[in-house]
Design an enzyme around this catalytic site. Structure first.
Site, mmCIF file in Angstrom:
data_model
loop_
_atom_site.group_PDB
_atom_site.id
_atom_site.type_symbol
_atom_site.label_atom_id
_atom_site.label_comp_id
_atom_site.label_asym_id
_atom_site.label_seq_id
_atom_site.Cartn_x
_atom_site.Cartn_y
_atom_site.Cartn_z
ATOM 1 N N ALA A 74 -0.037 -11.194 -0.496
ATOM 2 C CA ALA A 74 -0.976 -9.946 -0.454
ATOM 3 C C ALA A 74 0.147 -8.635 -0.072
ATOM 4 C CB ALA A 74 -1.764 -10.195 0.724
ATOM 5 N N HIS A 75 -0.358 -7.560 0.043
ATOM 6 C CA HIS A 75 0.174 -6.299 0.165
ATOM 7 C C HIS A 75 1.068 -6.268 1.506
ATOM 8 C CE1 HIS A 75 -3.579 -4.376 1.541
ATOM 9 N NE2 HIS A 75 -3.493 -5.532 2.133
ATOM 10 N N ASN A 76 2.247 -5.765 1.151
ATOM 11 C CA ASN A 76 3.038 -5.486 2.377
ATOM 12 C C ASN A 76 3.752 -6.764 3.185
ATOM 13 O OD1 ASN A 76 1.368 -2.749 2.232
ATOM 14 N ND2 ASN A 76 3.405 -2.381 2.591
ATOM 15 N N THR B 29 0.744 -1.097 0.092
ATOM 16 C CA THR B 29 -0.045 0.064 0.001
ATOM 17 C C THR B 29 0.903 1.363 -0.027
ATOM 18 O OG1 THR B 29 -1.720 -1.276 1.133
ATOM 19 C CG2 THR B 29 -1.702 1.245 1.070
#
Lengths: 344, 344, 344
Positions: free
Chosen positions: C240-242, C221
């Protein structure tokens, strides 16, 4: 791009504490922000970082600011999270210029209709009689079958495949390598093998839907597979033929919905969940990750397990499952005592 | 395309009740069929729709027709489902003309062999020494590595990737973005990290196989990964290196088969199922969705759970799992009674 | 390509038993090796094949060779498995010549930087300001966004998509149709629907990473999603993100890691496993296939189940789960006895 604290504060109506000429060229989460970066603190657990951080500029919710000198320049607002979102939206608009124009080589059928300010990236393919609405961006290497309709201001990322007759609304985002409209999985057994049932329907994706990368959304056998307005679908998700999904659902990665199931509005479905076919799922349900739903679900239920039932009940049973050896030991003891009693 | 009731009745040898000039331009499931659409009723639960439906023409199994006047035109046949299938196949053949010819720009190696009446869509890439059989359709943006052989009358949809040396039979369908022949997942641990084991085998897909979208079928390490004749594979499925799958299996979406497992014929494997590596699975087994198989399976077994065992037994145990708190309460009471007895 | 036993023996310093002119044109697992093929035997259970096999040449570990005449020519080494690996690596190098040069039609932005001996396949697209390191091979139909950096001697297979600002190291392999850098799944609920949270970070893939086909690795993000050096990722995996993944992990097919989870080094994560978001996973853990991890994990744990706990404990509880009906029968009997005792 470089911004000063003064510029940033003006975007979000913040009050500056420190050097208004402090400048940043990037953003970072507070826990590892460096010199030259902007960050934000909106949660108590991160408040300690305000004085420790190497960030050049930090947006801070007012309640976390104490009477002291900070090394980073602070921009004080009421809600640092919201202010940061506003900023990120602005930043994204600056960074990602909206593309338009037709790149070559690309293939666009003469009978296709391309709106105004549309972008079609190189190596894309748009088939007969398809329509692309104004302002929509088709990235490179996209495939669009025949008689497809895509609305306005949607984004179709590189490698997405939209089969014949599918319909996509306005303001939709479809990420790379997602497939919309592949054949439903329908075969009739015969003694010699399975015979394919023609899959003649389509997929209808309503407005404001976002679909992640590498999803498969199958076309209806007859009639449509539907993804309702505002629904958000993560990556690697399977939506089978003739599924109808309502509005504003959130479906996490690697979930799968089997054929002809109907799902209401505002549901949250966890990752790797499976929903069996021909079910009716209500509204505002929550499904824990990896659950398997094999029955109709009422509004507001929270579910867990395979097959899924009430999540609190599942957890209570699962705590006991973990203690199963001790529980059986208790039964052994009871049997021993019972035998002793009987033998007495 | 527009058809009259009379035309449709002639295709399927049906008897017309009502206006033989009633015309339709589309098809729909009976529950939401509209004016101008064709539908069918072959199941008792939908019989009530015959008089209520807005459909212009309905194909009906004879046993559901009563002595009354219907608003839609009926076409009466013995088995409405079969008649509708026949019609849908005809309709599909009319709607989807078989493509042929080489579109430009595309890349076809000089040493590749392209059969007669082959379609190669624009932006596709066919490498050295590959052979494409007569009547096969390669949609746009497909990648075919070197020394690949594809049989006759197969369809490879947009974005599918066929790595070097793989073999695909006749009358196969491979949907968009499926990958055939990516490297098997084989690494040798060393103290410095994992060392890649070369993956030198291939994938062999026999005749009449259909593979959905976004599947990954890995090549053998040495030797072949095999998908047997007539097997149907849904979307987002993982088939690991050196798996051998027999004939006429049906594997539902998001299932995964680990390396070197051998699967017989006529099995049905549910969605999101996992099968561990190096197993031997018999014939005509059924696996419930989300199961995890970690042992060899005999012919005819029905399995459920992780690890999977007999599905009926799994359900019996699971019913008790759901009642676990009450069961433990019964143990508590027994202990209380036992203590009282002992203290007496 | 054809090789004689003498040539092969010279590559691996083996001793020939039999005809040194025996020639092979392919390789095969020992259980179905044919005339003209090379195979190997390094495990006791396959030793019986040495005399039965149709293979023309077999590499054998010394301990399996008896005093007799074999029909195949044997090449005797200390460790047949290692020798075979050496040979397979040589064979692969001979068979897969490293490609270089820019094929047309392809799209490379003027502002992109292409190193020496780079291969860019036809129908690929490389956007503004991206850099491709020396010796890297970009197969046909790949998409590379803007400001992407790819190191040296990496391979990006056909149909992979690398979004803007992502970074890939040296000696990486990314298989077909994998997506690197699609948007993280971040939305804020409002009463009218979900509002997209801009996803402004990137993905950083360190050196010596291999990623299978059809994976989705979402961008951070803000900040980066990281895949650490030497980590190997199978097919159809969601990151997934991060998420931050450390070094030398092995993650099997169809696993998914939810947002912001941090994973250490040398872990083995089984297929179809799910790891919840915002967790901290240590080093050298092992997770059985289909597990669901919902808590932080210490170094060295072995886990199974959903939610996952110690794998040995899970199996002990699961054995009892399978016997649940008999266990409840025992409780029934105890209650019956208890009642009889009380009634006495």
């Amino acid at each position: 791009m470089e911004f000063t604290a003064a510029q940033i504060a003006s975007f979000i109506n913040g009050k500056i504490l420190g050097d208004e000429n402090a400048s940043i060229t990037g953003v970072s989460p507070i826990e590892n922000a460096q010199n030259g970066q902007l960050s934000f603190v909106s949660q108590e657990k991160f408040a300690e970082f305000i004085s420790l951080s190497e960030a050049s500029v930090i947006i801070v919710s007012g309640k976390f600011v104490k009477e002291e000198n900070y090394k980073p320049t602070l921009i004080v607002v009421e809600d640092a999270y919201l202010a940061f979102q506003v900023l990120m939206n602005l930043y994204q608009q600056m960074r990602e210029e909206k593309k338009s124009g037709i790149e070559q080589p690309s293939t666009i059928a003469d009978s296709a209709t391309i709106g105004e300010n549309v972008y079609v990236g190189a190596h894309s393919y748009i088939s007969d009689k398809s329509k692309i609405g104004n302002g929509t961006q088709i990235f490179p290497q996209v495939y669009i079958g025949k008689n497809v309709k895509i609305g306005e201001n949607s984004i179709i990322y590189s490698g997405a495949r939209i089969y014949d007759y599918c319909v996509i609304g306005d303001n939709c985002i479809i990420h790379s390598n997602t497939v919309v409209g592949s054949d439903g999985f329908g075969f009739q057994p015969t003694k010699d093998g399975y015979q394919k049932i023609p899959q003649l329907g389509n997929v209808v994706i309503e407005n404001n839907v976002e679909i992640g990368s590498n999803c498969s959304i199958d076309r209806g056998t007859i009639g449509s597979t539907v993804i309702g307005e505002g629904t958000k679908i993560d990556n690697l998700i399977q939506i089978a033929h003739n599924v109808k999904i309502g509005k504003n659902n959130v479906i996490a990665a690697q979930a799968g919905i089997a054929g002809s199931t109907v799902i209401g509005d505002w549901n949250m479905i966890g990752g790797q969940t499976g929903v069996a076919g021909h079910l009716k799922i209500g509204n505002q349900i929550r499904v824990q990750a990896q659950s398997g739903i094999n029955r109709d679900v009422q509004d507001g239920e929270t579910l867990f397990g395979t097959p899924a039932f009430n999540a609190g009940d599942y957890r209570r049973s699962y705590v006991l499952f973990r203690k199963f050896p001790e529980i059986v030991e208790r039964i052994n003891n009871l049997e021993k005592n019972s035998k002793e009693n009987t033998n007495e």
